[in-house]
Design an enzyme around this catalytic site. Structure first.
Site, PDB file in Angstrom:
ATOM      1  N   SER A   9       0.854  -1.194   0.000  1.00 36.43           N
ATOM      2  CA  SER A   9       0.000   0.000   0.000  1.00 36.43           C
ATOM      3  C   SER A   9       0.888   1.242   0.000  1.00 36.43           C
ATOM      4  O   SER A   9       0.416   2.365   0.043  1.00 36.43           O
ATOM      5  CB  SER A   9      -0.879   0.016   1.254  1.00 36.43           C
ATOM      6  OG  SER A   9      -1.588  -1.197   1.335  1.00 36.43           O
ATOM      7  N   ASN A  10       2.212   1.012  -0.051  1.00 35.35           N
ATOM      8  CA  ASN A  10       3.185   2.101   0.002  1.00 35.35           C
ATOM      9  C   ASN A  10       3.348   2.694  -1.406  1.00 35.35           C
ATOM     10  O   ASN A  10       3.874   2.062  -2.305  1.00 35.35           O
ATOM     11  CB  ASN A  10       4.515   1.538   0.523  1.00 35.35           C
ATOM     12  CG  ASN A  10       5.580   2.592   0.672  1.00 35.35           C
ATOM     13  OD1 ASN A  10       5.757   3.451  -0.176  1.00 35.35           O
ATOM     14  ND2 ASN A  10       6.337   2.508   1.752  1.00 35.35           N
ATOM     15  N   GLU A  11       2.878   3.941  -1.578  1.00 32.99           N
ATOM     16  CA  GLU A  11       2.888   4.572  -2.902  1.00 32.99           C
ATOM     17  C   GLU A  11       4.309   4.783  -3.439  1.00 32.99           C
ATOM     18  O   GLU A  11       4.567   4.623  -4.618  1.00 32.99           O
ATOM     19  CB  GLU A  11       2.155   5.925  -2.847  1.00 32.99           C
ATOM     20  CG  GLU A  11       0.659   5.804  -2.585  1.00 32.99           C
ATOM     21  CD  GLU A  11      -0.094   4.997  -3.637  1.00 32.99           C
ATOM     22  OE1 GLU A  11       0.214   5.131  -4.831  1.00 32.99           O
ATOM     23  OE2 GLU A  11      -0.980   4.206  -3.258  1.00 32.99           O
ATOM     24  N   GLU A  41      -0.752 -10.436   8.996  1.00 34.11           N
ATOM     25  CA  GLU A  41       0.142 -10.400  10.149  1.00 34.11           C
ATOM     26  C   GLU A  41       1.533 -10.857   9.713  1.00 34.11           C
ATOM     27  O   GLU A  41       1.738 -12.007   9.337  1.00 34.11           O
ATOM     28  CB  GLU A  41      -0.377 -11.310  11.266  1.00 34.11           C
ATOM     29  CG  GLU A  41       0.346 -11.061  12.571  1.00 34.11           C
ATOM     30  CD  GLU A  41      -0.083 -12.018  13.682  1.00 34.11           C
ATOM     31  OE1 GLU A  41       0.649 -12.086  14.677  1.00 34.11           O
ATOM     32  OE2 GLU A  41      -1.119 -12.691  13.529  1.00 34.11           O
ATOM     33  N   ASP A  70       9.716  -7.550   1.486  1.00 33.82           N
ATOM     34  CA  ASP A  70       9.939  -7.106   2.848  1.00 33.82           C
ATOM     35  C   ASP A  70      11.337  -6.524   2.846  1.00 33.82           C
ATOM     36  O   ASP A  70      12.277  -7.143   2.326  1.00 33.82           O
ATOM     37  CB  ASP A  70       9.807  -8.242   3.865  1.00 33.82           C
ATOM     38  CG  ASP A  70       9.588  -7.672   5.267  1.00 33.82           C
ATOM     39  OD1 ASP A  70       8.725  -6.787   5.412  1.00 33.82           O
ATOM     40  OD2 ASP A  70      10.275  -8.090   6.206  1.00 33.82           O
ATOM     41  N   ASP A 156      15.739   6.734   3.368  1.00 34.54           N
ATOM     42  CA  ASP A 156      16.656   7.230   2.320  1.00 34.54           C
ATOM     43  C   ASP A 156      17.449   8.475   2.737  1.00 34.54           C
ATOM     44  O   ASP A 156      18.633   8.574   2.424  1.00 34.54           O
ATOM     45  CB  ASP A 156      15.900   7.515   1.016  1.00 34.54           C
ATOM     46  CG  ASP A 156      15.566   6.241   0.247  1.00 34.54           C
ATOM     47  OD1 ASP A 156      16.317   5.260   0.367  1.00 34.54           O
ATOM     48  OD2 ASP A 156      14.565   6.236  -0.496  1.00 34.54           O
ATOM     49  N   HIS A 181      18.689  -1.646  -3.064  1.00 29.56           N
ATOM     50  CA  HIS A 181      18.364  -3.015  -2.651  1.00 29.56           C
ATOM     51  C   HIS A 181      17.131  -3.517  -3.388  1.00 29.56           C
ATOM     52  O   HIS A 181      17.107  -4.642  -3.885  1.00 29.56           O
ATOM     53  CB  HIS A 181      18.154  -3.055  -1.134  1.00 29.56           C
ATOM     54  CG  HIS A 181      17.128  -2.082  -0.607  1.00 29.56           C
ATOM     55  ND1 HIS A 181      17.113  -0.743  -0.952  1.00 29.56           N
ATOM     56  CD2 HIS A 181      16.058  -2.251   0.223  1.00 29.56           C
ATOM     57  CE1 HIS A 181      16.107  -0.145  -0.347  1.00 29.56           C
ATOM     58  NE2 HIS A 181      15.444  -1.035   0.361  1.00 29.56           N
TER      59      HIS A 181
END
Length: 197
Positions: A9-11, A41, A70, A156, A181
């Protein structure tokens, strides 16, 4: 066109992913774009375990090919913290400006050689047939003495890469995507995808 769901959900993360995989003939959807609202979870003990948990959960739910990553920052002086807890470090809703300043303050009197750190990213790809493949990318660097740069996101602005004499937030996005990465893990995963789609 093939569809791949990226379990995020990270834009900021999604923009990076779409840019790196942009030349593949696939449609990449975030959880939001795929209308998926599920609470997963992440109880793994490593980046790899957490990536697999996320990819497998969404793949089982949708029957689509699913990517999940992740990733996080490991600071050697802090016993590799925040590590797999990078997103939840100091509390899930704590702004990264606060997290970054906290890490800089913790390393206030620490010399450069002891400020070593790395970003780690594991990407898991879950296929509807039950097959799961993972790839890992790592970039080594140091914790900067001060917050710098407005590109990128997360940690960053405090992650200094000596070869480029700047933080990853100071880098043009194209350069960051090539050496980061996540960029390395995605390039490796791209090879896998080309054989499967």
């Amino acid at each position: 066109m093939k569809k791949i769901i990226f379990a995020t959900s990270n834009e900021g993360k999604l923009a990076e992913i779409k840019k790196i995989l942009g030349d593949l003939k696939v449609e990449i959807l975030s959880l939001k774009e795929a209308n998926i609202n599920v609470n997963i979870e992440e109880n793994g003990t490593s980046f790899e375990e957490n990536a697999i948990i996320k990819a497998k959960t969404i793949c089982d739910l949708t029957g689509e090919i699913v990517f999940a990553d992740d990733s996080g920052l490991e600071v050697d002086y802090l016993d590799k913290a925040p590590g797999i807890y990078s997103a939840r470090f100091l509390g899930e809703n704590t702004p990264y400006s606060v997290k970054n300043q906290y890490i800089i303050d913790k390393l206030k009197d620490v010399e450069e050689n002891d400020r070593s750190a790395r970003f780690v990213c594991v990407i898991a790809c879950a296929f509807p047939d039950g097959n799961i493949i993972t790839r890992t990318g790592v970039i080594e660097g140091y914790i900067a003495k001060k917050i710098s740069g407005s590109n990128g996101f997360g940690y960053d602005p405090i992650f200094y890469v000596p070869e480029y004499n700047c933080t990853t937030a100071d880098m043009p996005l194209e350069l960051k995507n090539n050496i980061s990465h996540r960029g390395k893990a995605l390039q490796a995963m791209k090879e896998v995808l080309l054989k499967h789609i």
